[in-house]
Write a protein that holds these residues in place. Structure first.
Motif, PDB file in Angstrom:
ATOM      1  N   HIS A 175     -77.899  28.962  -7.592  1.00 22.73           N
ATOM      2  CA  HIS A 175     -78.787  29.048  -8.996  1.00 22.73           C
ATOM      3  C   HIS A 175     -80.137  28.403  -8.889  1.00 22.73           C
ATOM      4  CE1 HIS A 175     -75.994  32.175 -11.065  1.00 22.73           C
ATOM      5  NE2 HIS A 175     -75.157  31.606 -10.567  1.00 22.73           N
ATOM      6  N   VAL A 176     -80.213  27.193  -9.169  1.00 24.89           N
ATOM      7  CA  VAL A 176     -81.334  26.274  -8.329  1.00 24.89           C
ATOM      8  C   VAL A 176     -82.467  26.883  -7.840  1.00 24.89           C
ATOM      9  CG1 VAL A 176     -81.915  24.713  -8.098  1.00 24.89           C
ATOM     10  CG2 VAL A 176     -80.007  24.211  -9.321  1.00 24.89           C
ATOM     11  N   GLN A 177     -81.429  27.297  -6.534  1.00 23.92           N
ATOM     12  CA  GLN A 177     -82.823  28.236  -5.414  1.00 23.92           C
ATOM     13  C   GLN A 177     -83.762  29.309  -6.029  1.00 23.92           C
ATOM     14  OE1 GLN A 177     -80.655  27.832  -1.578  1.00 23.92           O
ATOM     15  NE2 GLN A 177     -81.871  27.150  -1.178  1.00 23.92           N
ATOM     16  N   ILE A 183     -91.598  25.351  -5.272  1.00 24.87           N
ATOM     17  CA  ILE A 183     -91.448  23.547  -4.805  1.00 24.87           C
ATOM     18  C   ILE A 183     -91.172  24.241  -3.657  1.00 24.87           C
ATOM     19  CG2 ILE A 183     -90.317  21.906  -4.958  1.00 24.87           C
ATOM     20  CD1 ILE A 183     -91.598  22.166  -7.214  1.00 24.87           C
ATOM     21  N   GLN A 184     -92.305  23.453  -2.770  1.00 20.66           N
ATOM     22  CA  GLN A 184     -92.850  23.958  -1.546  1.00 20.66           C
ATOM     23  C   GLN A 184     -91.640  22.927  -0.771  1.00 20.66           C
ATOM     24  OE1 GLN A 184     -93.201  27.046   0.833  1.00 20.66           O
ATOM     25  NE2 GLN A 184     -92.773  27.613  -1.537  1.00 20.66           N
ATOM     26  N   HIS A 185     -90.671  22.548  -0.873  1.00 21.61           N
ATOM     27  CA  HIS A 185     -90.383  21.501   0.151  1.00 21.61           C
ATOM     28  C   HIS A 185     -88.889  22.453   0.312  1.00 21.61           C
ATOM     29  CE1 HIS A 185     -88.965  17.680   0.742  1.00 21.61           C
ATOM     30  NE2 HIS A 185     -90.154  17.050   0.397  1.00 21.61           N
ATOM     31  N   GLU A 186     -88.614  20.982   2.271  1.00 21.84           N
ATOM     32  CA  GLU A 186     -87.199  21.490   2.574  1.00 21.84           C
ATOM     33  C   GLU A 186     -86.429  21.391   1.551  1.00 21.84           C
ATOM     34  OE1 GLU A 186     -87.623  20.052   6.866  1.00 21.84           O
ATOM     35  OE2 GLU A 186     -87.430  17.907   5.783  1.00 21.84           O
ATOM     36  N   ILE A 232     -85.357  21.328  -0.588  1.00 19.36           N
ATOM     37  CA  ILE A 232     -84.941  22.623  -1.481  1.00 19.36           C
ATOM     38  C   ILE A 232     -84.562  24.088  -0.893  1.00 19.36           C
ATOM     39  CG2 ILE A 232     -85.813  23.998  -3.940  1.00 19.36           C
ATOM     40  CD1 ILE A 232     -85.123  21.294  -4.637  1.00 19.36           C
ATOM     41  N   LEU A 233     -85.222  23.935  -0.458  1.00 24.47           N
ATOM     42  CA  LEU A 233     -85.783  25.366   1.106  1.00 24.47           C
ATOM     43  C   LEU A 233     -84.782  24.870   1.702  1.00 24.47           C
ATOM     44  CD1 LEU A 233     -89.463  25.737   0.918  1.00 24.47           C
ATOM     45  CD2 LEU A 233     -88.101  27.092  -0.820  1.00 24.47           C
ATOM     46  N   GLU A 234     -84.383  24.091   2.717  1.00 24.61           N
ATOM     47  CA  GLU A 234     -83.669  24.264   3.651  1.00 24.61           C
ATOM     48  C   GLU A 234     -82.625  23.637   3.569  1.00 24.61           C
ATOM     49  OE1 GLU A 234     -86.591  23.327   7.043  1.00 24.61           O
ATOM     50  OE2 GLU A 234     -88.069  24.780   5.895  1.00 24.61           O
ATOM     51  N   LYS A 235     -82.164  22.592   2.962  1.00 16.94           N
ATOM     52  CA  LYS A 235     -81.286  21.392   3.224  1.00 16.94           C
ATOM     53  C   LYS A 235     -80.932  21.261   1.857  1.00 16.94           C
ATOM     54  CE  LYS A 235     -83.368  19.156   6.986  1.00 16.94           C
ATOM     55  NZ  LYS A 235     -83.741  17.957   7.561  1.00 16.94           N
ATOM     56  N   ILE A 236     -80.730  21.735   0.960  1.00 18.92           N
ATOM     57  CA  ILE A 236     -80.313  21.913  -0.493  1.00 18.92           C
ATOM     58  C   ILE A 236     -79.100  21.298  -0.555  1.00 18.92           C
ATOM     59  CG2 ILE A 236     -79.712  24.202  -0.916  1.00 18.92           C
ATOM     60  CD1 ILE A 236     -80.968  23.867  -3.812  1.00 18.92           C
ATOM     61  N   ASP A 237     -78.240  21.544   0.322  1.00 19.17           N
ATOM     62  CA  ASP A 237     -77.160  20.590   0.648  1.00 19.17           C
ATOM     63  C   ASP A 237     -76.561  19.263   0.938  1.00 19.17           C
ATOM     64  OD1 ASP A 237     -76.280  23.516   0.683  1.00 19.17           O
ATOM     65  OD2 ASP A 237     -74.806  23.386   2.117  1.00 19.17           O
ATOM     66  N   GLU A 238     -77.643  19.415   1.369  1.00 17.79           N
ATOM     67  CA  GLU A 238     -78.353  18.174   0.923  1.00 17.79           C
ATOM     68  C   GLU A 238     -78.589  17.372   0.427  1.00 17.79           C
ATOM     69  OE1 GLU A 238     -80.146  16.513   5.124  1.00 17.79           O
ATOM     70  OE2 GLU A 238     -78.717  18.432   6.047  1.00 17.79           O
ATOM     71  N   TYR A 239     -79.449  17.524  -0.510  1.00 15.30           N
ATOM     72  CA  TYR A 239     -80.626  17.081  -1.474  1.00 15.30           C
ATOM     73  C   TYR A 239     -79.481  17.203  -2.535  1.00 15.30           C
ATOM     74  CZ  TYR A 239     -83.910  17.310  -5.215  1.00 15.30           C
ATOM     75  OH  TYR A 239     -85.431  17.331  -6.767  1.00 15.30           O
ATOM     76  N   ILE A 240     -78.879  18.116  -3.848  1.00 14.40           N
ATOM     77  CA  ILE A 240     -78.019  17.777  -4.869  1.00 14.40           C
ATOM     78  C   ILE A 240     -76.130  17.813  -3.364  1.00 14.40           C
ATOM     79  CG2 ILE A 240     -77.245  19.333  -6.635  1.00 14.40           C
ATOM     80  CD1 ILE A 240     -79.272  21.382  -6.729  1.00 14.40           C
ATOM     81  N   VAL A 241     -75.975  17.075  -4.447  1.00 10.93           N
ATOM     82  CA  VAL A 241     -75.196  16.017  -3.263  1.00 10.93           C
ATOM     83  C   VAL A 241     -74.113  15.572  -4.410  1.00 10.93           C
ATOM     84  CG1 VAL A 241     -76.096  15.444  -1.275  1.00 10.93           C
ATOM     85  CG2 VAL A 241     -75.722  13.754  -3.560  1.00 10.93           C
TER      86      VAL A 241
END
Length: 289
Positions: A244-246, A253-256, A258-267
């Motif tokens: 849902h955040v994505q 927000i053009q940052h990896e 958010i775009l590619e590593k959200i499993d490592e960003y929201i933990v």
């Protein structure tokens, strides 16, 4: 030797530990009336020669050192604890330096020192349980202001199929009123743990939590978002929140992260259930400094 108190709306966690975050002894008491709960706290620390005590407390609390009510729990929904002199009650028995902050700021500090945000100068800690609270570290400093952030009470957009009025005694359908553990129970008639197989329950929960996290990202731009509390122990919630955040950010927000590593960003918390009490140890160490 340092003392730590994580004072939550449901339970108090007290610990003896050191400035490296190591916990040597730990005890848990239910949060009942102040006199009863504090008697347990005093009894726990009495045998120990602590050099300082850190307190991370549910709130709102008064964190202004120049205020006559510094160290108080103030306008909490827990009626018995309103205008309770927390720091004063501890100082009566233990005349040592005392560090004092919100429970979620303490958890953010613990995670930044020793947990999921270790090595970063920015993180956000969100707990979803009896209430919803959020603490933040920005450029290496705990975030304060007029009082302290109350991001758990932010207003959220109502789901078009949700007619639930909300349970917050102050705001009704704020985030806490719509998505806390008691809100889940009131809306669905059962505790969250009894609703694990109800997909619609957790889609709705993620809808509200993701709105809040999206706004936190847009406002504070944290380098890590950490989500704890009893509700987040439902393992299927966090993947829904990330999705849902994505969707809500929509590629803005053009940052990896958010775009590619959200499993490592929201933990989840790296320290598990010890994030708050470890952070309280860090507050105690800072009080000595």
């Amino acid at each position: 030797m340092l003392g730590a108190i994580e004072a939550g709306g449901t339970k108090f966690v007290c610990a003896i530990g050191d400035e490296q975050g190591n916990i040597h002894e730990r005890a848990v008491f239910p949060t009942t009336a102040p006199e009863e709960t504090m008697a347990h706290v005093i009894d726990f620390f009495r045998p120990h020669n602590v050099e300082a005590i850190g307190i991370g407390s549910f709130g709102p609390v008064d964190l202004r050192p120049d205020s006559p009510t510094y160290g108080y729990i103030t306008s909490t929904p827990k009626q018995a604890w309103r205008n309770f002199d927390f720091v004063g009650a501890i100082k009566q028995h233990f005349p040592v330096p005392i560090g004092f902050d919100t429970d979620v700021n303490a958890a953010a500090l613990g995670e930044q020192r020793w947990g999921a945000a270790r090595g970063l100068d920015s993180c956000l800690y969100m707990t979803v349980g009896t209430g919803i609270g959020v603490g933040a570290i920005v450029e290496g400093r705990l975030l304060h202001g007029l009082l302290h952030p109350e991001m758990g009470h932010m207003l959220v957009r109502r789901h078009p199929d949700d007619a639930f009025a909300g349970i917050c005694p102050y705001h009704g359908d704020c985030l806490e009123g719509m998505a806390s553990g008691p809100a889940i129970e009131r809306r669905w008639g059962k505790k969250g743990a009894e609703l694990a197989d109800r997909h619609e329950v957790w889609e709705l929960e993620a809808f509200y939590l993701a709105q809040a996290i999206t706004n936190y990202i847009l406002i504070l731009s944290p380098k890590k978002v950490i989500t704890g509390g009893g509700v987040m122990k439902q393992t299927h919630v966090l993947p829904l929140v990330r999705r849902h955040v994505q969707e809500l950010l929509g590629g803005y927000i053009q940052h990896e992260a958010i775009l590619e590593k959200i499993d490592e960003y929201i933990v989840l918390p790296g320290l598990g259930d010890n994030a708050g009490v470890a952070g309280a140890l860090a507050l105690a160490a800072r009080a000595i400094e």
